[in-house]
Scaffold this motif. Structure first.
Motif, PDB file in Angstrom:
ATOM      1  N   LEU A  25       8.902 -12.025  16.923  1.00 23.79           N
ATOM      2  CA  LEU A  25       9.212 -11.321  15.749  1.00 23.79           C
ATOM      3  C   LEU A  25      10.671 -10.848  15.639  1.00 23.79           C
ATOM      4  CD1 LEU A  25       5.911  -9.519  14.842  1.00 23.79           C
ATOM      5  CD2 LEU A  25       6.763 -11.733  14.034  1.00 23.79           C
ATOM      6  N   VAL A  84       6.580 -14.263  11.767  1.00 27.65           N
ATOM      7  CA  VAL A  84       5.525 -13.399  11.095  1.00 27.65           C
ATOM      8  C   VAL A  84       4.571 -14.599  10.799  1.00 27.65           C
ATOM      9  CG1 VAL A  84       4.473 -12.000   9.392  1.00 27.65           C
ATOM     10  CG2 VAL A  84       6.544 -11.230  10.568  1.00 27.65           C
ATOM     11  N   ALA A 144       5.446  -6.293  11.973  1.00 28.74           N
ATOM     12  CA  ALA A 144       6.391  -6.521  10.753  1.00 28.74           C
ATOM     13  C   ALA A 144       6.432  -5.440  10.008  1.00 28.74           C
ATOM     14  CB  ALA A 144       5.496  -7.675  10.103  1.00 28.74           C
ATOM     15  N   GLY A 183       3.492 -13.766   6.143  1.00 31.76           N
ATOM     16  CA  GLY A 183       2.050 -13.694   6.964  1.00 31.76           C
ATOM     17  C   GLY A 183       1.043 -14.360   6.033  1.00 31.76           C
TER      18      GLY A 183
END
Length: 206
Positions: free
Chosen positions: A9, A17, A39, A57
């Motif tokens: 990340l 993500v 995140a 995501g």
């Protein structure tokens, strides 16, 4: 795994993500309960945009869910049942089990897809009965999208709100996912032992 997730990340940001959330659906031991709170933490530190990490995501998770749905739909219930008749013993799955799941999904349908997206460990698996039941793609997509966005947003908000202390909750949440998977393995082992005992008794009495 925690350190590896953080490294990915840090290097790839919002794209990372989405990549990890896709992998989380294909390979469940990668927990969204660690990915999305981290995140959210990056958002609190000004390193990412909240909207960007939630969209990325959600898209990654949605793509993974669709992969399972599409695969199950292509295989079909009858082909799976034929395979289970020959090889299902080691998986402790029978044709009756498939029929029971099919009836359960027929009863709950859309509600099952929506709610299971919010349950660690079941988020991925619910796509399979949806595919076998040939749930309309649009309907599957809508309920999957709603559940997925709700889940990723919730976890990102938790990480954002906790800031540097996000690990205080992300850790326990990841154990929930691990616990569900461990429970499933334990149930499989129990069924396998029971199945072998029944076969041994049948052979003895026969």
């Amino acid at each position: 795994m925690d350190q590896w997730i953080e490294t990915v990340l840090e290097q790839f940001g919002a794209f990372g993500v989405g990549m990890l959330m896709l992998l989380e659906n294909v390979f469940p031991p990668i927990p969204s309960e660690l990915v999305m709170p981290w995140a959210g933490y990056s958002v609190s530190q000004g390193q990412s945009s909240f909207l960007a990490v939630v969209i990325s995501g959600s898209l990654g998770s949605f793509a993974g869910a669709w992969a399972w749905y599409w695969g199950a739909r292509r295989i079909g219930k009858q082909r799976l049942a034929a395979w289970v008749d020959q090889h299902g013993a080691w998986l402790t799955i029978s044709r009756d089990d498939i029929d029971r799941v099919d009836r359960w999904f027929g009863e709950w349908g859309a509600a099952a897809v929506l709610l299971c997206r919010l349950v660690p460990g079941l988020r991925t698996l619910i796509s399979v009965p949806a595919g076998f039941a040939e749930m309309p793609p649009f309907k599957f997509s809508v309920y999957t999208a709603v559940g997925t966005v709700a889940w990723t947003s919730l976890l990102a908000v938790i990480g954002w709100w906790l800031g540097k202390n996000y690990g205080d909750l992300a850790g326990p949440l990841s154990w929930v996912s691990t616990g569900v998977i461990a429970l499933m393995v334990a149930i499989w082992l129990y069924r396998l032992v029971q199945q072998r005992r029944m076969r041994a008794r049948s052979t003895t009495h026969g």
